[in-house]
Design an enzyme around this catalytic site. Structure first.
Site, PDB file in Angstrom:
ATOM      1  CB  CYS A 113      -4.027  11.683  12.855  1.00  0.00           C
ATOM      2  SG  CYS A 113      -3.229  12.328  11.042  1.00  0.00           S
ATOM      3  CG  HIS A 250      -6.831   9.022  13.114  1.00  0.00           C
ATOM      4  ND1 HIS A 250      -7.857  10.409  12.264  1.00  0.00           N
ATOM      5  CD2 HIS A 250      -5.743   8.501  12.653  1.00  0.00           C
ATOM      6  CE1 HIS A 250      -6.436  10.723  11.043  1.00  0.00           C
ATOM      7  NE2 HIS A 250      -5.160  10.175  10.919  1.00  0.00           N
ATOM      8  CG  ASN A 280      -5.812  10.769   7.771  1.00  0.00           C
ATOM      9  OD1 ASN A 280      -6.210  11.119   8.662  1.00  0.00           O
ATOM     10  ND2 ASN A 280      -4.266  10.294   8.113  1.00  0.00           N
TER      11      ASN A 280
HETATM   12  O1  UT7 Z   1      -2.892   9.882  10.929  1.00  0.00           O
HETATM   13  C1  UT7 Z   1      -1.603   8.892  10.070  1.00  0.00           C
HETATM   14  C2  UT7 Z   1      -0.671   9.116   8.805  1.00  0.00           C
HETATM   15  N1  UT7 Z   1      -0.622   7.725   8.121  1.00  0.00           N
HETATM   16  C3  UT7 Z   1      -0.998   6.754   8.175  1.00  0.00           C
HETATM   17  O2  UT7 Z   1      -2.047   6.691   8.639  1.00  0.00           O
HETATM   18  C4  UT7 Z   1      -0.236   5.555   7.693  1.00  0.00           C
HETATM   19  C5  UT7 Z   1      -0.388   4.394   8.230  1.00  0.00           C
HETATM   20  N2  UT7 Z   1      -0.011   3.645   6.607  1.00  0.00           N
HETATM   21  C6  UT7 Z   1      -0.467   3.274   5.835  1.00  0.00           C
HETATM   22  O3  UT7 Z   1      -1.772   2.902   5.407  1.00  0.00           O
HETATM   23  C7  UT7 Z   1      -0.369   2.536   4.449  1.00  0.00           C
HETATM   24  O4  UT7 Z   1       1.706   1.409   4.997  1.00  0.00           O
HETATM   25  C8  UT7 Z   1       0.011   2.945   3.596  1.00  0.00           C
HETATM   26  C9  UT7 Z   1      -1.211   3.013   3.153  1.00  0.00           C
HETATM   27  C10 UT7 Z   1       0.572   4.592   3.596  1.00  0.00           C
HETATM   28  C11 UT7 Z   1       0.743   2.069   2.117  1.00  0.00           C
HETATM   29  O5  UT7 Z   1       0.101   0.622   2.452  1.00  0.00           O
HETATM   30  P1  UT7 Z   1       1.174  -0.728   2.098  1.00  0.00           P
HETATM   31  O6  UT7 Z   1       0.435  -1.798   2.152  1.00  0.00           O
HETATM   32  O7  UT7 Z   1       1.849  -0.652   3.683  1.00  0.00           O
HETATM   33  O8  UT7 Z   1       2.078  -0.581   1.223  1.00  0.00           O
HETATM   34  P2  UT7 Z   1       3.834  -0.591   0.543  1.00  0.00           P
HETATM   35  O9  UT7 Z   1       4.087   1.186   1.438  1.00  0.00           O
HETATM   36  O10 UT7 Z   1       4.668  -1.436   1.375  1.00  0.00           O
HETATM   37  O11 UT7 Z   1       4.065  -0.336  -0.536  1.00  0.00           O
HETATM   38  C12 UT7 Z   1       3.718  -1.224  -1.083  1.00  0.00           C
HETATM   39  C13 UT7 Z   1       3.422  -0.952  -2.755  1.00  0.00           C
HETATM   40  C14 UT7 Z   1       5.108  -0.163  -3.249  1.00  0.00           C
HETATM   41  O12 UT7 Z   1       6.027  -1.096  -4.246  1.00  0.00           O
HETATM   42  P3  UT7 Z   1       6.669  -1.930  -4.462  1.00  0.00           P
HETATM   43  O13 UT7 Z   1       8.472  -1.763  -3.918  1.00  0.00           O
HETATM   44  O14 UT7 Z   1       6.327  -2.940  -3.425  1.00  0.00           O
HETATM   45  O15 UT7 Z   1       6.536  -2.794  -5.750  1.00  0.00           O
HETATM   46  C15 UT7 Z   1       4.817   1.175  -3.185  1.00  0.00           C
HETATM   47  O16 UT7 Z   1       5.922   1.653  -4.061  1.00  0.00           O
HETATM   48  O17 UT7 Z   1       2.947   0.273  -4.005  1.00  0.00           O
HETATM   49  C16 UT7 Z   1       3.680   0.800  -4.006  1.00  0.00           C
HETATM   50  N3  UT7 Z   1       2.591   2.290  -3.835  1.00  0.00           N
HETATM   51  C17 UT7 Z   1       1.627   1.949  -4.565  1.00  0.00           C
HETATM   52  N4  UT7 Z   1       1.065   2.390  -5.850  1.00  0.00           N
HETATM   53  C18 UT7 Z   1       0.174   2.423  -6.473  1.00  0.00           C
HETATM   54  C19 UT7 Z   1       2.720   3.892  -2.889  1.00  0.00           C
HETATM   55  N5  UT7 Z   1       1.697   4.005  -3.355  1.00  0.00           N
HETATM   56  C20 UT7 Z   1       0.863   3.700  -3.999  1.00  0.00           C
HETATM   57  C21 UT7 Z   1       0.072   4.524  -4.518  1.00  0.00           C
HETATM   58  N6  UT7 Z   1      -0.407   3.653  -6.036  1.00  0.00           N
HETATM   59  N7  UT7 Z   1      -0.369   5.261  -4.312  1.00  0.00           N
END
Ligand code: UT7
Length: 323
Positions: A113, A250, A280
């Protein structure tokens, strides 16, 4: 003193729109979860288009905006990790497609990215040193090819697209004021995609080549490195937050963008975002946003524009430009 001035921008996104609602029918997710956690509402998905095909469209638009022909270009640098071929590079394919003169230099840069800012930094150094007079700098990625479309934690985040800028070596105060690129390979496994071929009979146990991400860790590192990168170009240039006309970060997650904005205490209208429409797009995200901002009349002569990115590698980068 020579500077690299951006004299034209262009971008391209595929026609196919994939909304959060569409994704609800593919994995266990919801529009509410995706939009509140990321800010993304829809993204574009390339159906049958290649990285070089998308990049060529963006590059043609940038050349047109610059009022130049392909024959004027001496250097093509493309930030991408999704070239359709192992070789040649997307840059060489663009050179052929656009009719850029034989003997020009053309190559790709792999910084995920951060790819566009890495490409910008390299081109800037060539232009300032007299190694090239006009450069085409492109960011393109087709992450729809890398995604495991059954993995809800990653498939909702990315989209496809391309953005391009034409740079010209010119005397004066306008152009790239500072550009910084960094990496820390110790964190490679925070965000990666293997290039393995699972059907190679001599390489047993090859994983599927899907994108793998530790989202929480990436989030934390992104906030920290983007903050550092912004500070660096501000110190290089002596700029104060009130001097910044527009921050183009970004486009990965609205919460990461807000952290950068709050660090600079910038009002919302001085930060360009379009991730609600494109998600993204990796290396394409900054040049697509720049092109849109230019077309929307949000960028005026002598404005100070700040760019900041982070991505797989891990890599991060920033740039300050006087428009
Ligand atoms: O260019 C670089 C690319 N990457 C990034 O920029 C990513 C940076 N990270 C992020 O943007 C965030 O960490 C995410 C958007 C990927 C995730 O957000 P989060 O607030 O950190 O959520 P999490 O990973 O802690 O997940 C929370 C919950 C989990 O469930 P439990 O374990 O709490 O029951 C996940 O399984 O959300 C669940 N989950 C979803 N639920 C619905 C993960 N993906 C999804 C989904 N829909 N698509």
């Amino acid at each position: 003193m020579l500077r690299s001035r951006i004299i034209g921008t262009g971008s391209y996104v595929p026609e196919k729109v994939l909304t959060n609602r569409d994704l609800e029918g593919m994995v266990e997710t919801s529009d509410e979860w995706i939009s509140t956690r990321t800010g993304i509402r829809e993204r574009r998905i390339s159906a049958g288009e290649t990285a070089s095909g998308m990049a060529a469209r963006a590059a043609k638009a940038a050349l047109k905006a610059a009022g130049l022909s392909a024959k004027d270009i001496d250097l093509v640098v493309v930030g991408t990790v999704t070239a359709e071929m192992a070789f040649p590079s997307v840059a060489c394919l663009i050179q052929a497609e656009l009719g850029i003169k034989a003997g020009a230099a053309a190559f790709d840069v792999s910084a995920a990215c951060s790819g566009f800012l890495y490409a910008l930094d390299i081109a800037d150094r060539y232009l300032r040193s007299g190694g090239a007079g006009k450069a085409l700098v492109i960011g393109v990625d087709k992450f729809s090819n890398l995604i495991d479309w059954k993995d809800r934690s990653t498939c909702v985040l990315f989209g496809d697209g391309a953005g391009a800028a034409v740079l010209s070596a010119e005397k004066g105060s306008r152009g790239v004021l500072s550009c910084r690129i960094h990496s820390d390979g110790r964190h490679w496994d925070t965000l990666y995609c293997r290039a393995s071929r699972p059907d190679n009979p001599f390489e047993k146990g090859n994983e599927q080549p899907y994108l793998v991400m530790n989202g929480n860790e990436t989030f934390k590192i992104a906030v920290r490195t983007m903050g550092q990168a912004i500070k660096e170009v501000m110190e290089d240039t002596g700029l104060k937050p009130e001097d910044i006309s527009l921050l183009i970060p970004h486009q990965a997650n609205m919460r990461i963008i807000n952290a950068a904005r709050e660090r600079l205490k910038l009002p919302e209208e001085r930060v360009y975002t379009n991730l609600d429409r494109y998600g993204n797009t990796s290396a394409a995200s900054i040049p697509i946003a720049l092109d849109e901002a230019v077309r929307d009349g949000k960028v005026k002569d002598n404005d100070i524009i700040l760019f900041v990115a982070f991505g797989g590698g891990l890599t991060w980068a920033s740039a300050a430009v006087r428009w």
